[in-house]
Design a protein around this motif. Structure first.
Motif, PDB file in Angstrom:
ATOM      1  N   LYS A   1      -8.716 -41.878 -23.159  1.00 30.57           N
ATOM      2  CA  LYS A   1      -8.261 -43.039 -22.391  1.00 30.57           C
ATOM      3  C   LYS A   1      -7.087 -42.654 -21.497  1.00 30.57           C
ATOM      4  O   LYS A   1      -6.547 -41.546 -21.611  1.00 30.57           O
ATOM      5  N   GLN A   2      -6.699 -43.546 -20.643  1.00 29.90           N
ATOM      6  CA  GLN A   2      -5.573 -43.326 -19.742  1.00 29.90           C
ATOM      7  C   GLN A   2      -4.253 -43.675 -20.422  1.00 29.90           C
ATOM      8  O   GLN A   2      -4.150 -44.694 -21.103  1.00 29.90           O
TER       9      GLN A   2
ATOM     10  N   GLU B   1      -1.439 -43.884 -30.767  1.00 32.19           N
ATOM     11  CA  GLU B   1      -1.162 -44.851 -29.708  1.00 32.19           C
ATOM     12  C   GLU B   1      -0.256 -45.977 -30.203  1.00 32.19           C
ATOM     13  O   GLU B   1       0.563 -46.506 -29.447  1.00 32.19           O
ATOM     14  N   SER B   2      -0.400 -46.318 -31.448  1.00 31.16           N
ATOM     15  CA  SER B   2       0.418 -47.391 -32.005  1.00 31.16           C
ATOM     16  C   SER B   2       1.880 -46.961 -32.173  1.00 31.16           C
ATOM     17  O   SER B   2       2.803 -47.740 -31.916  1.00 31.16           O
ATOM     18  N   HIS B   3       2.083 -45.712 -32.607  1.00 32.22           N
ATOM     19  CA  HIS B   3       3.457 -45.217 -32.696  1.00 32.22           C
ATOM     20  C   HIS B   3       4.103 -45.184 -31.308  1.00 32.22           C
ATOM     21  O   HIS B   3       5.272 -45.535 -31.133  1.00 32.22           O
ATOM     22  N   LEU B   4       3.318 -44.766 -30.332  1.00 34.97           N
ATOM     23  CA  LEU B   4       3.818 -44.737 -28.963  1.00 34.97           C
ATOM     24  C   LEU B   4       4.145 -46.154 -28.487  1.00 34.97           C
ATOM     25  O   LEU B   4       5.200 -46.405 -27.882  1.00 34.97           O
ATOM     26  N   ALA B   5       3.245 -47.082 -28.821  1.00 41.16           N
ATOM     27  CA  ALA B   5       3.482 -48.476 -28.427  1.00 41.16           C
ATOM     28  C   ALA B   5       4.754 -49.028 -29.066  1.00 41.16           C
ATOM     29  O   ALA B   5       5.472 -49.831 -28.459  1.00 41.16           O
TER      30      ALA B   5
ATOM     31  N   THR C   1       4.854 -56.123 -20.079  1.00 44.34           N
ATOM     32  CA  THR C   1       3.974 -54.967 -20.266  1.00 44.34           C
ATOM     33  C   THR C   1       4.838 -53.724 -20.412  1.00 44.34           C
ATOM     34  O   THR C   1       5.761 -53.521 -19.627  1.00 44.34           O
ATOM     35  N   PRO C   2       4.573 -52.883 -21.385  1.00 45.86           N
ATOM     36  CA  PRO C   2       5.353 -51.649 -21.529  1.00 45.86           C
ATOM     37  C   PRO C   2       5.235 -50.759 -20.297  1.00 45.86           C
ATOM     38  O   PRO C   2       4.189 -50.737 -19.635  1.00 45.86           O
ATOM     39  N   ALA C   3       6.275 -50.012 -20.036  1.00 43.00           N
ATOM     40  CA  ALA C   3       6.274 -49.128 -18.873  1.00 43.00           C
ATOM     41  C   ALA C   3       5.516 -47.832 -19.130  1.00 43.00           C
ATOM     42  O   ALA C   3       5.210 -47.092 -18.213  1.00 43.00           O
ATOM     43  N   PHE C   4       5.246 -47.550 -20.373  1.00 40.12           N
ATOM     44  CA  PHE C   4       4.471 -46.330 -20.666  1.00 40.12           C
ATOM     45  C   PHE C   4       3.597 -46.583 -21.895  1.00 40.12           C
ATOM     46  O   PHE C   4       3.766 -47.581 -22.602  1.00 40.12           O
ATOM     47  N   GLY C   5       2.649 -45.692 -22.099  1.00 42.89           N
ATOM     48  CA  GLY C   5       1.774 -45.813 -23.262  1.00 42.89           C
ATOM     49  C   GLY C   5       0.303 -45.843 -22.871  1.00 42.89           C
ATOM     50  O   GLY C   5      -0.057 -45.513 -21.742  1.00 42.89           O
ATOM     51  N   ALA C   6      -0.524 -46.281 -23.834  1.00 45.82           N
ATOM     52  CA  ALA C   6      -1.975 -46.216 -23.655  1.00 45.82           C
ATOM     53  C   ALA C   6      -2.515 -47.499 -23.048  1.00 45.82           C
ATOM     54  O   ALA C   6      -1.962 -48.575 -23.266  1.00 45.82           O
ATOM     55  N   GLU C   7      -3.617 -47.379 -22.368  1.00 51.82           N
ATOM     56  CA  GLU C   7      -4.224 -48.563 -21.748  1.00 51.82           C
ATOM     57  C   GLU C   7      -4.786 -49.526 -22.809  1.00 51.82           C
ATOM     58  O   GLU C   7      -4.947 -50.712 -22.576  1.00 51.82           O
ATOM     59  N   SER C   8      -5.088 -48.974 -23.975  1.00 57.91           N
ATOM     60  CA  SER C   8      -5.442 -49.822 -25.125  1.00 57.91           C
ATOM     61  C   SER C   8      -4.962 -49.091 -26.364  1.00 57.91           C
ATOM     62  O   SER C   8      -4.926 -47.870 -26.385  1.00 57.91           O
TER      63      SER C   8
END
Lengths: 250, 250, 250, 250, 250, 250
Positions: free
Chosen positions: D231-232, C49-53, C36-43
């Motif tokens: 979202k979170q 959010e995808s760039h962050l993921a 699981t990533p240590a940071f980012g969005a819950e979904s």
């Protein structure tokens, strides 16, 4: 000139219908020779049967005695035209391609309307490989099989006409190619209902073949359609006896 | 699981080579059954021979007694995979497509390097129809025939390697698929000279087939690959006697 | 072999679900390590959010201690696979691409069915860049968000199944890829209603990764995915303390 | 109006160069605000660094205090424009796309000339996703890195000019877009050698942004670029302290 | 700077409307000069009239006395922009292309909504040749002619708005380009009903032309748009007397 | 049947050459009527001249007294065929399209070889709009102008032949279409040097037009090529006196 028009299935009556259509489209002085493959399916409705037809058509042409000026493969969306081009020095014309090529001179886009839904992918592939897909608005099927056509011809004509109307109204086709064999009155009905030109593949192929012959043009042999290289074949072609006496299977 | 790996030509020694490559790539517990068609050309180098191979492969699979879990068609750029998919309930994997599909996971673009120039269009068509052309940088040929390979293997390896280098440097391929049969040391030589991953179609196809079987996935039967409709076939399949005793031709 | 299967969002329960699906598809001897990533969005439901993921996934893999043989990026239509390929020497497999690639062996065309409409463009872009769009019949969304799935699972399953039916009937898909996480019974329901094979991206990716590892193939490093050049980075990666203690935001 | 022009790397001197180019192109009354990301690579030359830049640019814009009318992402072929469009209500313009779009008004085809070969795929992907690839004759690279440019500027200018000449003569480009930062005299040299218009991405982007603002047009929010759903987020954005004090790594 | 904005038909009132729209979009200091062709159709609704407009627009520009900085061809989907580019040294901007190019900065895909169905193919061709078709979701027509617009403006606005709604909902357009002349309130109505940005071609073209002029960029003359070669023309251009006194025909 | 064969330039001697080529290809009973436009350029070598030719050809056909069965537009890569299709009820055939369409029956790909480099984009556009670009390997130019051909015919033939050789060897063309007027011995020389079929556009167009007429097929009028709507034209067509007495310009 003499054109061989080769049916892709083994049903003689369909060969005769195709031959008659070809003869009606031929110029004065063009002799149409309809051929039926010695083996294969009674109707070609899918990839397996089409692959089988591909070689059956080739064998039928190879078995033909006497000269000819061009060959027409009279099946809609079938495999095998490329192989024929390798084997022969005269032009080879596929009716799917002749119809599409002719349609493109008549309108900005065309649709093909056929019977069985499972023929759609074969026709699409044929057009794509031939470089004729860009102006194809759609390939549509009525959902009826060949046998349905015989059971209730009027309903079959109506079902196909309905798809042609949808092709014109929904897919913006400006020309319709009929991808199915000669139901009487079909073309007239589609013209009447849609108001667009309707192209018959066999007739179109006859004029294309005649044109190539008259222009003295034939298949390029520099790469894709070069003659097969000399080599050994095992158990092929099948002995004549086998071809003549082999029992049908289902 | 048991995988049928079907050669497209009638040369038994090539079937054995293919079978050995497949076995080397197979997981523990996978049985490889190499098959040779009962009829056709000693090597497949063009459309006519490829169309013939299409049905020869289908007949070879139909003639196989006993269960199997998937079928691999082991010819590069050949016709017929679609027909096999209609006939069978188990997955069918073409090595051309398996190689390309695998290559796409390894780099942004791939090239196929093969022997004869006339094979290039067949491979291109196969990739286009399979939806695998967008990332194909080129299909290149060394210009050597299969027999050349046997006469001077070292020169053949060098000629193919040269084309691979051109694919990487001129066409910007990042992966190379080898579209020709197992010359010893070829893959190693191409890797050494180009620095890019080299994909062998037979090995790739084995892992694809294994994966599909393990995931419980098989060919969709809703349209294109639905089973052939029940119908009469004339003189097909050829009687066993014909297949066994028919004389070779050139 | 050991495969890292990296979730793209920060919801641990989804990581566990993904890990379980991967384990179910894995061969004997394959160890699945869900991350699981240590940071980012819950979904992940959009570009931001995808760039962050994308980078969160990369950092999660970099933070992993110990050897592994391949990495699976377990988000549908997300950014970042290319970056991972630069950073790593082992194969990287995106589930969107693995599903599509697998589907292409099963039918002439496939559709992806997902939840949110806004995911459609991301999936389409991913498939286009991967060279897998030519046989994509459609990407369809049920219009439900992930939270909707949890509120009324039965309705969610039904909504997605309805889109799958439309993909098969209207878009002529012959295979369906499910672009959304493990709702119980979803795949079975779609198979039952459509009659077409249903591909799960995580399972497909596991078999692709296993195959690449077994064939000894990994990412080409000659151009696009060459390792990053040595250079200075400012304030990156974020200190461990920040990653651990940073407060969530909305 | 005020335009934020965001550099994609952390090198302040490049930000200043970009800002100066933007200011030179701006209309009277347009204020250019150059921004440097708080984290990331000193130069962006690949996917990993580009993914990182994507979020660094977003964070730089989010951190900006005060109003602005549009944002320009000033990196050639980088990820992230889509995410910015989700986050912001004002127009977002990528310089790669602005250059290509401008070039298309000047000639039938254009080429992009950049420095590193590994940037080529990123630029190609960016143009493809933006729908600007059809008239792109080629993306060419001189093979020099950014640091090379500094070590021997005259040689760098010459190397890039050579590629521009090849683009015009071999690829039939009629316009050249310069996909690399402001080497003094580069554009003039390319114009002199090729005789074709040369488009600078930053300048083009400034005029595009000004035009959108003046026409009262901004990003469509109906689907792809709708705002992120509430979202979170875990551990994101990184605390200010971390961003400020984090040590560089190589 | 001075921009010539050339109507494609001979209806002066439409020239004035176009001129007013252009002036409203122009920057301070930009002078808009609207021109009406000396010959041609009162409205351009098809290929014949469009081919005629192509040369009428060129002659109108050639007849203009005095300097100018750029030319805007203010017809939607019309022929002739390429010829103008050959004749002139200043930039030439077609409103169809300016609208599409602008729309691409605002959303992932755009649709064009126009009046007559027969204009659709012309607009599609224009966009395809300009390399702007990849992100075009659809070109839709309300089916109303220009005269219908005048007879019942409210109904016309409603019909076009309906098509815009279909473009957004069915074709997934995220931006709408209006391919028809200034009905009062049309843009506002479409924005209100669809929620997407609406681009007016004339306004967009003004900002594009201004930008090109300000950046010092003009048409590439190396190949496609090189000046006509010196040669004899027979009976062209028509004598002024003929142009002035020629009787209208229907 | 009677076919109008319309030259696109005002040089009577070229009209006669074209007419002779058409007559040589025509079937017994086909009457060829060559027409020269009353206005326009002495040779058409670019967009401006081609746009002018478009309407000059239309006026030439409108001015023709007496019946005819089809019209051939005898210019390579010129504008205007669509307008003619609107105006006429009989088939209209463009020689560029007839050549390409014919070539596609002869080989897997074709190239066009023409004289001036600036004609290349026009031919490419014409083929693209006609849906005939997919199998076009290249459009090549010798770089010689029409006048060069007259000054040193032998050198011109050699230059064009060289490009044809390159098309076959480098671009893998299997057929060559000659996109330039009747240099004596050109086709024979190209066939001798390349070994591929050579298609002459005028001859091909004659057979296409004859075929359409014989099949009773003509242009679809349902949408794109519907007749122009009734409306007022200002100062068009030009009075006969003007057409007759207008002075040539350079």
């Amino acid at each position: 000139m003499r054109l061989l028009v080769v049916n892709v299935n083994t049903t003689e009556s369909m060969t005769q219908t195709i031959g008659a259509r070809a003869a009606a489209a031929a110029a004065t002085g063009t002799e149409i020779v309809p051929l039926t493959p010695a083996f294969g399916a009674e109707s070609v409705e899918g990839n397996y049967e089409s692959h089988l037809a591909a070689i059956a058509v080739m064998e039928a042409v190879r078995a033909y005695q006497g000269p000819y000026d061009a060959v027409i493969q009279a099946g809609y969306g079938e495999h095998g035209r490329e192989g024929l081009q390798e084997l022969l020095d005269v032009p080879v014309v596929d009716i799917t391609e002749a119809a599409a090529s002719t349609a493109q001179f008549l309108g900005r886009s065309y649709s093909v309307v056929t019977t069985l839904d499972r023929a759609v992918p074969l026709i699409e592939d044929r057009l794509a490989l031939a470089g004729l897909a860009a102006r194809c608005a759609s390939v549509r099927a009525s959902g009826l099989a060949v046998l349905d056509l015989e059971r209730d011809p009027a309903a079959a004509v109506e079902a196909i006409t309905e798809e042609a109307v949808r092709a014109v109204e929904q897919d913006r086709a400006e020309v319709v190619c009929l991808g199915c064999g000669g139901m009487s009155g079909l073309a007239e009905r589609v013209v009447a209902r849609t108001g667009v030109p309707v192209v018959d593949g066999v007739a179109a192929a006859v004029t294309v073949a005649e044109s190539l012959v008259r222009l003295g043009l034939t298949t390029s042999k520099v790469r894709t359609y070069a003659p097969p290289r000399p080599k050994q074949f095992r158990s092929w072609p099948p002995p004549v006896a086998a071809a003549v006496t082999g029992a049908g299977t289902s």
